[in-house]
Design a protein around this motif. Structure first.
Motif, PDB file in Angstrom:
ATOM      1  N   UNK A 138       0.837  -1.211   0.000  1.00  0.00           N
ATOM      2  CA  UNK A 138       0.000   0.000   0.000  1.00  0.00           C
ATOM      3  C   UNK A 138       0.867   1.254   0.000  1.00  0.00           C
ATOM      4  N   UNK A 139       1.950   1.207   0.765  1.00  0.00           N
ATOM      5  CA  UNK A 139       2.846   2.364   0.833  1.00  0.00           C
ATOM      6  C   UNK A 139       3.526   2.614  -0.516  1.00  0.00           C
ATOM      7  N   UNK A 140       3.954   1.535  -1.178  1.00  0.00           N
ATOM      8  CA  UNK A 140       4.585   1.684  -2.500  1.00  0.00           C
ATOM      9  C   UNK A 140       3.598   2.237  -3.523  1.00  0.00           C
ATOM     10  N   UNK A 141       2.373   1.709  -3.511  1.00  0.00           N
ATOM     11  CA  UNK A 141       1.340   2.192  -4.442  1.00  0.00           C
ATOM     12  C   UNK A 141       1.031   3.663  -4.206  1.00  0.00           C
ATOM     13  N   UNK A 142       0.928   4.035  -2.908  1.00  0.00           N
ATOM     14  CA  UNK A 142       0.630   5.437  -2.574  1.00  0.00           C
ATOM     15  C   UNK A 142       1.768   6.343  -3.011  1.00  0.00           C
ATOM     16  N   UNK A 143       2.994   5.854  -2.874  1.00  0.00           N
ATOM     17  CA  UNK A 143       4.165   6.625  -3.293  1.00  0.00           C
ATOM     18  C   UNK A 143       4.129   6.875  -4.801  1.00  0.00           C
ATOM     19  N   UNK A 144       3.799   5.843  -5.571  1.00  0.00           N
ATOM     20  CA  UNK A 144       3.712   5.997  -7.034  1.00  0.00           C
ATOM     21  C   UNK A 144       2.629   7.000  -7.411  1.00  0.00           C
ATOM     22  N   UNK A 145       1.474   6.921  -6.741  1.00  0.00           N
ATOM     23  CA  UNK A 145       0.383   7.851  -7.054  1.00  0.00           C
ATOM     24  C   UNK A 145       0.763   9.283  -6.718  1.00  0.00           C
ATOM     25  N   UNK A 146       1.488   9.444  -5.610  1.00  0.00           N
ATOM     26  CA  UNK A 146       1.897  10.789  -5.204  1.00  0.00           C
ATOM     27  C   UNK A 146       2.940  11.349  -6.169  1.00  0.00           C
ATOM     28  N   UNK A 147       3.832  10.487  -6.636  1.00  0.00           N
ATOM     29  CA  UNK A 147       4.832  10.935  -7.619  1.00  0.00           C
ATOM     30  C   UNK A 147       4.166  11.314  -8.944  1.00  0.00           C
ATOM     31  N   UNK A 148       3.080  10.608  -9.303  1.00  0.00           N
ATOM     32  CA  UNK A 148       2.325  10.973 -10.513  1.00  0.00           C
ATOM     33  C   UNK A 148       1.718  12.366 -10.387  1.00  0.00           C
ATOM     34  N   UNK A 149       1.317  12.711  -9.142  1.00  0.00           N
ATOM     35  CA  UNK A 149       0.736  14.050  -8.918  1.00  0.00           C
ATOM     36  C   UNK A 149       1.834  15.107  -8.943  1.00  0.00           C
ATOM     37  N   UNK A 150       2.965  14.806  -8.300  1.00  0.00           N
ATOM     38  CA  UNK A 150       4.071  15.769  -8.245  1.00  0.00           C
ATOM     39  C   UNK A 150       4.725  15.955  -9.611  1.00  0.00           C
ATOM     40  N   UNK A 151       4.786  14.861 -10.396  1.00  0.00           N
ATOM     41  CA  UNK A 151       5.411  14.913 -11.724  1.00  0.00           C
ATOM     42  C   UNK A 151       4.512  14.156 -12.700  1.00  0.00           C
ATOM     43  N   UNK A 152       3.504  14.839 -13.233  1.00  0.00           N
ATOM     44  CA  UNK A 152       2.565  14.155 -14.143  1.00  0.00           C
ATOM     45  C   UNK A 152       3.312  13.530 -15.320  1.00  0.00           C
ATOM     46  N   UNK A 153       2.942  12.302 -15.711  1.00  0.00           N
ATOM     47  CA  UNK A 153       3.613  11.640 -16.842  1.00  0.00           C
ATOM     48  C   UNK A 153       3.471  12.462 -18.117  1.00  0.00           C
ATOM     49  N   UNK A 154       4.539  12.474 -18.916  1.00  0.00           N
ATOM     50  CA  UNK A 154       4.504  13.198 -20.191  1.00  0.00           C
ATOM     51  C   UNK A 154       3.652  12.428 -21.184  1.00  0.00           C
ATOM     52  N   UNK A 155       2.824  13.170 -21.934  1.00  0.00           N
ATOM     53  CA  UNK A 155       1.984  12.510 -22.948  1.00  0.00           C
ATOM     54  C   UNK A 155       2.878  11.927 -24.023  1.00  0.00           C
ATOM     55  N   UNK A 156       2.538  10.741 -24.573  1.00  0.00           N
ATOM     56  CA  UNK A 156       3.368  10.127 -25.623  1.00  0.00           C
ATOM     57  C   UNK A 156       3.491  11.035 -26.847  1.00  0.00           C
ATOM     58  N   UNK A 157       4.682  11.092 -27.421  1.00  0.00           N
ATOM     59  CA  UNK A 157       4.924  11.952 -28.583  1.00  0.00           C
ATOM     60  C   UNK A 157       4.333  11.318 -29.823  1.00  0.00           C
ATOM     61  N   UNK A 158       3.911  12.158 -30.782  1.00  0.00           N
ATOM     62  CA  UNK A 158       3.317  11.604 -32.009  1.00  0.00           C
ATOM     63  C   UNK A 158       4.338  10.805 -32.815  1.00  0.00           C
ATOM     64  N   UNK A 159       3.862   9.812 -33.522  1.00  0.00           N
ATOM     65  CA  UNK A 159       4.758   8.986 -34.342  1.00  0.00           C
ATOM     66  C   UNK A 159       4.782   9.512 -35.772  1.00  0.00           C
ATOM     67  N   UNK A 160       5.874   9.235 -36.462  1.00  0.00           N
ATOM     68  CA  UNK A 160       6.024   9.644 -37.875  1.00  0.00           C
ATOM     69  C   UNK A 160       5.530   8.497 -38.746  1.00  0.00           C
ATOM     70  N   UNK A 161       4.327   8.655 -39.285  1.00  0.00           N
ATOM     71  CA  UNK A 161       3.715   7.580 -40.082  1.00  0.00           C
ATOM     72  C   UNK A 161       4.503   7.299 -41.360  1.00  0.00           C
TER      73      UNK A 161
END
Length: 470
Positions: A138-161
């Motif tokens: 539970x502590x590890x999961x909460x840590x990951x969720x808190x890190x997602x809030x502190x540093x939101x994941x970057x949206x995936x970059x578009x691909x070159x078709x």
């Protein structure tokens, strides 16, 4: 009054299955002075419970517990023996006063409520055990969720078709950079450097519309758990709330713990534990003893006994978590029986308590042992309390004899309240020291017999005053 005492690691180092009746008595001796007969009776009852679990199922169902009545004045260790036994067995334990129950039709609690209370205690017991199992995850999961809030994941970059779906250059670098930043934040979070930073998280709303339920049985007997139904009716709404990182971390840990625990499994385990290992301490049973006078406040005494009878005898009680059988719950009843006697109980109820043990009044030697021998004796408690203020407290043997002497005399001269009198005397003796302790840091105070006599002299001289104060 419900009492739940989880076992400590030290006390569960020896498995219950390995404890012989003699060892059970030895464990009880660490907390309760004297009363060998009562300790032997409960030790045998506990060992028989373990023996029953090794029998074939059809035979085990036939073996019912031999319930116990403890007879003795207040303050001699009746409740403490039952509490320590439950702690030793890690069993769901409930202490309840028989005088709180009333005959059906009168105002008061119905007797089946003690089984429902015991189930609630067992669920909390099992839930705490499960929390320990999932706490790290539970502590590890909460840590990951808190890190997602502190540093939101970057949206995936578009691909070159045109390049056959290959990601454009730079994405790998961004990912590695973000990963390094995330690990730095993790380190700072674990070191407490981010505790005062404010974050915004989604919290569940708890303000449901209020309902008023009018029922002659009460909410506890209703088949539907309203508390669990409400979120389903109105949806689980959330709202944004700003809080410090350390507070958010605690909240997220609690959320993860609830998510990781299977409450259906907890409930099943708790009901099994109640049915196989539950202990109910029925105090003040002498208050409901006696035949009916036909009028006045005693009118429902025999009715209460008749209501208690089926629960002790073995019945099925409906709780919000399902049906619970009481056939193998151990009942330990206790009472002073000053006015009434066990034979004043209705014969059917007497028959359900085949074992009777008498607890003796405490002597002066018992008082001295109570002050010093138990693991958490009064002397050890007061010494530890004053050590927090930097005051070293020391009791001479003569001072403890004097305290015991005063306690014994007051018990003889007024109401006999057993070992509880020691609390009153000790508070009186240490009154001035406890008050002045913050100003006496670093001192070594020796309590001798003269000091005890000096602190109690005026009160003991005035008999009327001692009746109120001691």
């Amino acid at each position: 009054m419900a009492i739940y005492l989880p076992a400590t690691a030290e006390e569960t180092s020896t498995t219950l299955d390995e404890l012989t009746p003699r060892e059970i008595v030895s464990e009880l001796d660490k907390y309760v002075i004297g009363q060998k007969d009562a300790k032997r009776a409960v030790a045998i009852a506990l060992r028989n419970r373990m023996r029953r679990q090794k029998l074939p199922e059809d035979m085990a169902d036939e073996v019912i517990p031999k319930n116990i009545i403890m007879i003795g004045p207040t303050g001699v260790g009746k409740t403490e023996i039952a509490r320590r036994l439950a702690k030793l067995a890690n069993s769901p334990f409930l202490k309840v006063e028989a005088s709180k129950f009333t005959e059906v039709g009168y105002v008061g609690r119905d007797v089946e409520s003690m089984i429902r209370d015991l189930v609630e205690i067992a669920i909390e017991n099992v839930r705490e055990e499960k929390l320990e199992d999932v706490s790290d995850k539970a502590e590890l999961n909460a840590e990951e969720r808190l890190l997602d809030i502190l540093l939101p994941p970057t949206a995936p970059r578009p691909t070159d078709t045109s390049a056959g779906g290959v990601v454009l250059d730079g994405t790998t670098a961004v990912t590695e950079s973000q990963s390094r930043t995330r690990e730095k934040l993790r380190q700072q979070l674990r070191e407490g450097k981010l505790d005062d930073r404010m974050v915004e998280i989604d919290v569940r709303e708890r303000n449901f519309p209020s309902f008023e339920i009018i029922s002659n049985q009460g909410v506890e007997e209703m088949d539907v758990n309203i508390k669990d139904m409400l979120p389903n009716i109105f949806g689980q709404r959330t709202k944004k709330r700003k809080m410090k990182v350390n507070e958010a971390f605690e909240y997220l840990i609690q959320e993860e713990e609830q998510r990781l625990i299977d409450m259906d499994q907890v409930t099943r385990m708790a009901i099994d534990r109640v049915e196989d290992a539950g202990i109910i301490f029925l105090d003040e049973i002498d208050k409901i003893a006696g035949r009916e006078s036909g009028h006045g406040p005693d009118v429902s005494r025999e009715g209460v006994q008749r209501d208690i009878l089926p629960v002790v005898e073995g019945t099925t009680v409906n709780t919000r978590y399902g049906m619970v059988r009481t056939d193998h719950i151990l009942f330990i009843a206790a009472g002073a029986f000053h006015v009434s006697k066990p034979s004043d109980l209705i014969p059917e109820l007497q028959g359900r308590f085949p074992i009777r043990v008498e607890l003796k009044s405490l002597t002066m030697d018992d008082f001295i042992r109570i002050l010093t021998e138990p693991k958490s004796s009064l002397v050890k408690q007061y010494t530890a309390l004053l050590e927090t203020e930097g005051v070293k407290l020391e009791f001479t043997r003569e001072s403890l004899e004097e305290v015991a002497h005063f306690a014994f005399r007051v018990n003889e001269g007024t109401e006999n309240i057993g070992a509880r009198r020691l609390h009153t005397i000790m508070e009186r003796v240490l009154d001035q020291i406890s008050f002045d302790a913050p100003e006496r840091k670093g001192e070594h105070i020796k309590i001798d017999a003269d000091y005890v006599r000096q602190m109690l002299a005026d009160i003991v001289k005035d008999q009327d005053l001692s009746r109120y104060i001691l």
